[in-house]
Design an enzyme around this catalytic site. Structure first.
Site, PDB file in Angstrom:
ATOM      1  N   ASP A  45      39.105  13.715 -39.951  1.00  0.00           N
ATOM      2  CA  ASP A  45      38.872  13.822 -41.180  1.00  0.00           C
ATOM      3  C   ASP A  45      37.390  14.499 -41.497  1.00  0.00           C
ATOM      4  O   ASP A  45      36.664  14.546 -40.538  1.00  0.00           O
ATOM      5  CB  ASP A  45      38.844  12.377 -41.761  1.00  0.00           C
ATOM      6  N   ASP A  46      37.406  14.933 -42.734  1.00  0.00           N
ATOM      7  CA  ASP A  46      36.063  15.313 -43.250  1.00  0.00           C
ATOM      8  C   ASP A  46      35.635  16.590 -42.891  1.00  0.00           C
ATOM      9  O   ASP A  46      34.292  16.976 -43.356  1.00  0.00           O
ATOM     10  CB  ASP A  46      34.998  14.053 -43.016  1.00  0.00           C
ATOM     11  N   HIS A  95      42.513  15.703 -48.207  1.00  0.00           N
ATOM     12  CA  HIS A  95      41.583  14.912 -48.044  1.00  0.00           C
ATOM     13  C   HIS A  95      40.668  14.538 -49.118  1.00  0.00           C
ATOM     14  O   HIS A  95      39.646  14.028 -49.109  1.00  0.00           O
ATOM     15  CB  HIS A  95      40.714  14.839 -46.680  1.00  0.00           C
ATOM     16  N   HIS A  99      35.491  13.409 -51.523  1.00  0.00           N
ATOM     17  CA  HIS A  99      35.520  12.255 -50.867  1.00  0.00           C
ATOM     18  C   HIS A  99      34.985  11.090 -51.597  1.00  0.00           C
ATOM     19  O   HIS A  99      34.203  10.299 -51.133  1.00  0.00           O
ATOM     20  CB  HIS A  99      34.644  12.477 -49.535  1.00  0.00           C
ATOM     21  N   HIS A 189      36.808  11.987 -36.794  1.00  0.00           N
ATOM     22  CA  HIS A 189      36.062  12.720 -37.446  1.00  0.00           C
ATOM     23  C   HIS A 189      35.697  13.674 -36.816  1.00  0.00           C
ATOM     24  O   HIS A 189      34.783  13.695 -35.800  1.00  0.00           O
ATOM     25  CB  HIS A 189      34.976  11.952 -38.297  1.00  0.00           C
TER      26      HIS A 189
END
Length: 227
Positions: A45-46, A95, A99, A189
């Protein structure tokens, strides 16, 4: 009276968020049960961030594919990294754009904006995705219903490495992966593997699990299950 009602409303929302995550976990676990034994999906993620490049190189070395859940704002800064990942056979997923917390509990307009802006950024590099993961896993029945409009599905995880913590280390990498006994969707991540020692520890664990008979799958064969 109004203050009391407001407090009860906030308490209800907090309780719903707290108890909703286990439902998402159970859905993920159910999809794994139907996928077979000893199958692992690595999900990051991210990103994309500069560390994603070295992560992609390592995954190429060990011969496995992963799923990258990208933030639209980061994607707009590093589109070439994600195009490289896609061309290498990795799955690219949404995603959100920025965020935000509690995405699944925001207005429909806000949810649409977060989904559509990132999808539009992906389309600039000729990528379409049927997958999304809400930031912090904070999905909801409303978000999942909205995703169906876009022919998309929300993907949760069954193990969180908690690698977003500043003290994440090779010892913690080994501790997480040493407990894997069966199929898992693992939350990670990109930024955690800026540290060369963490990246090397992850590589070692992947190779060990491959020797033990685990298969690393990007997931589409079993992600796309009916809600």
């Amino acid at each position: 009276m109004k203050i009391l009602a407001l407090l009860f409303g906030l308490l209800f929302i907090c309780a719903f968020i707290y108890f909703y995550k286990p439902f998402s976990y159970l859905e993920a676990r159910k999809s794994l049960t139907r996928s077979g034994n000893k199958i692992i999906a690595l999900t990051f993620d991210d990103g994309p961030v500069p560390a994603t490049v070295k992560l992609l190189d390592m995954l190429d070395e060990v011969g496995i594919k992963a799923t990258f859940f990208v933030i639209g704002e980061e994607l707009s800064r590093h589109p070439d990294i994600i195009r490289k990942a896609f061309d290498s056979g990795h799955v690219i997923a949404n995603h959100s754009w920025s965020h935000p917390r509690l995405l699944g509990f925001r207005s429909i307009h806000s949810m649409k904006e977060q989904i559509e802006k990132t999808n539009a950024e992906l389309k600039k590099i000729n990528i379409n995705t049927p997958y999304m993961r809400a930031p912090f896993g904070q999905s909801s029945f409303r978000l999942k219903k909205l995703l169906r409009v876009y022919n998309m599905k929300h993907i949760h995880w069954t193990i969180s490495t908690k690698d977003w913590k500043l003290n994440y280390s090779p010892e913690k990498v080994r501790a997480v992966f040493s407990n894997i006994r069966n199929s898992e969707i693992i939350l990670m991540h990109d930024r955690a593997y800026e540290k060369p020692e963490n990246l090397e520890a992850l590589k070692t664990e992947i190779l060990r699990l491959k020797k033990e008979g685990f298969t690393f799958d990007i997931g589409p064969t079993w992600y796309w299950m009916p809600d």
